[in-house]
Design an enzyme around this catalytic site. Structure first.
Site, PDB file in Angstrom:
ATOM      1  N   ARG A  91      27.011  -7.080   7.973  1.00 40.42           N
ATOM      2  CA  ARG A  91      26.016  -7.885   7.260  1.00 40.42           C
ATOM      3  C   ARG A  91      26.067  -9.336   7.761  1.00 40.42           C
ATOM      4  O   ARG A  91      25.195  -9.786   8.489  1.00 40.42           O
ATOM      5  CB  ARG A  91      26.283  -7.796   5.744  1.00 40.42           C
ATOM      6  CG  ARG A  91      25.111  -8.225   4.867  1.00 40.42           C
ATOM      7  CD  ARG A  91      25.018  -9.700   4.633  1.00 40.42           C
ATOM      8  NE  ARG A  91      26.238 -10.263   4.048  1.00 40.42           N
ATOM      9  CZ  ARG A  91      26.462 -11.564   3.957  1.00 40.42           C
ATOM     10  NH1 ARG A  91      25.567 -12.423   4.382  1.00 40.42           N
ATOM     11  NH2 ARG A  91      27.606 -12.014   3.459  1.00 40.42           N
ATOM     12  N   HIS A 107      35.530 -16.171   0.658  1.00 40.55           N
ATOM     13  CA  HIS A 107      34.726 -15.905   1.868  1.00 40.55           C
ATOM     14  C   HIS A 107      34.703 -17.192   2.687  1.00 40.55           C
ATOM     15  O   HIS A 107      34.111 -18.182   2.273  1.00 40.55           O
ATOM     16  CB  HIS A 107      33.313 -15.499   1.414  1.00 40.55           C
ATOM     17  CG  HIS A 107      32.330 -15.281   2.518  1.00 40.55           C
ATOM     18  ND1 HIS A 107      31.905 -14.022   2.897  1.00 40.55           N
ATOM     19  CD2 HIS A 107      31.659 -16.145   3.324  1.00 40.55           C
ATOM     20  CE1 HIS A 107      31.027 -14.130   3.883  1.00 40.55           C
ATOM     21  NE2 HIS A 107      30.852 -15.414   4.154  1.00 40.55           N
ATOM     22  N   CYS A 157      25.313 -18.279   9.158  1.00 41.15           N
ATOM     23  CA  CYS A 157      24.207 -18.263   8.195  1.00 41.15           C
ATOM     24  C   CYS A 157      22.949 -18.703   8.922  1.00 41.15           C
ATOM     25  O   CYS A 157      22.942 -19.749   9.566  1.00 41.15           O
ATOM     26  CB  CYS A 157      24.512 -19.217   7.044  1.00 41.15           C
ATOM     27  SG  CYS A 157      23.124 -19.434   5.933  1.00 41.15           S
ATOM     28  N   ASN A 166      32.758 -16.139  11.019  1.00 40.79           N
ATOM     29  CA  ASN A 166      33.604 -15.926   9.853  1.00 40.79           C
ATOM     30  C   ASN A 166      35.054 -15.932  10.329  1.00 40.79           C
ATOM     31  O   ASN A 166      35.325 -15.894  11.521  1.00 40.79           O
ATOM     32  CB  ASN A 166      33.308 -14.561   9.229  1.00 40.79           C
ATOM     33  CG  ASN A 166      31.958 -14.506   8.547  1.00 40.79           C
ATOM     34  OD1 ASN A 166      30.928 -14.696   9.193  1.00 40.79           O
ATOM     35  ND2 ASN A 166      31.953 -14.255   7.258  1.00 40.79           N
TER      36      ASN A 166
HETATM   37 ZN    ZN Z   1      29.165 -16.007   5.297  1.00 41.88          ZN
END
Ligand code: ZN
Length: 307
Positions: free
Chosen positions: A14, A208, A241, A250
């Site tokens: 994702r 996160h 993003c 990430n």
């Molecule tokens: Zn993120």
């Protein structure tokens, strides 16, 4: 490995793919998910239920969920920014739905054309729909830009607390704090997690972090020390993003597993097998950069996973 000390949620399919200028074929996504499952990963965010026009990378999420459901003992998470997406997620058999609420009004408006409080209203509708469906689906409020925003700059802690409180009132099961753009530092992480724990208690479950400015693992450590035991990460440090330019990467799943296992904390993930799964990304995303130190440098001599 029977017991797990820290849970790692692979969010690459994702968060890792949504910002790419290519669409990964469904078969490659499934191969990737199956390989991580075989390496011991037990929760994967496999996609996002958003209009395909907005994010063509996520258009096959329904199919990917259906495939993921064939893998034993895998918790399937998906992201849904509105009621419609959440209904699709429930229908498809998702186990957990992450609803992103951006604390920064600027980011929220540009991302979903709603203010943070309007998103909380949507979240309340989602929780109600879940209750009415009778499905045992966990609804997680994911507070994005909780540590800063590329548009607004600093995001006040009090704003995060206000939105967190509103999410709890809306009926969420769990809460995550997300450093969407890689602005956080460990002192800030400690402070915010402690303050939000004060109002959310055990419902504050997850962190996160993006490694945009090199502090991803340091921030994980800070959250870990406040009692958090679940972290999102992406294989090869993929991700970013779409509304935060330059916010790539990430925390890499391999590096995170390495750090935790070397500290004696069990993740249930076979690190050597996990590193092997990068080959799938190398083949499926030719020419796209993959990050992560442990895959580059190799495991230290004599390294053993936590027993
Ligand atoms: Zn993120």
């Amino acid at each position: 490995m029977s017991k797990i000390d820290v849970e790692i949620v692979e969010v690459g399919p994702r968060d890792g793919l949504q910002n790419l200028d290519v669409v990964m074929p469904t078969a490659d996504k499934c191969r990737w998910i199956a390989a991580e499952h075989a390496a011991g990963v037990r929760e994967i965010e496999v996609g996002s239920f958003v209009p395909p026009k907005l994010l063509p990378q996520m258009a096959d999420t329904g199919e990917v969920v259906a495939f993921a459901r064939t893998l034993p003992n895998l918790r399937i998470a998906t992201l849904a920014p509105n009621l419609r997406g959440a209904l699709d997620a429930i229908k498809g058999g998702t186990h957990k739905i992450g609803v992103p609420i951006s604390v920064s009004p600027e980011h929220s408006l540009s991302n979903v054309r709603k203010t943070p409080m309007q998103m909380v209203e949507e979240l309340a509708k989602i929780c109600k729909a879940r209750d009415e469906s009778g499905a045992a689906v966990e609804i997680e409020g994911a507070l994005s830009t909780a540590f800063g925003c590329t548009m607004a700059g600093a995001v006040p802690e009090d704003d995060v607390l206000r939105i967190a409180e509103a999410c709890l009132r809306a009926g969420i099961d769990s809460l995550a704090l997300a450093d969407t753009v890689g602005y956080a530092n460990p002192a800030q992480v400690r402070s915010l997690f402690e303050r939000v724990r004060g109002i959310a208690g055990d419902k504050l479950t997850s962190g996160h972090f993006h490694d945009t400015r090199g502090l991803g693992l340091a921030n994980v450590m800070a959250a870990l020390e406040t009692g958090i035991r679940s972290f999102d990460a992406t294989l090869g440090g993929l991700g970013g993003c779409p509304f935060a330019p330059g916010a790539t990467g990430n925390v890499s799943t391999e590096d995170l597993v390495f750090m935790l296992e070397s500290m004696g904390l069990r993740t249930g993930i076979d690190l050597a097998k996990l590193i092997e799964t990068r080959k799938i990304l190398e083949q499926a995303l030719p020419g796209r950069p993959l990050y992560g130190s442990i895959a580059r440098a190799g495991l230290p001599k004599g390294f053993r996973q936590a027993a």
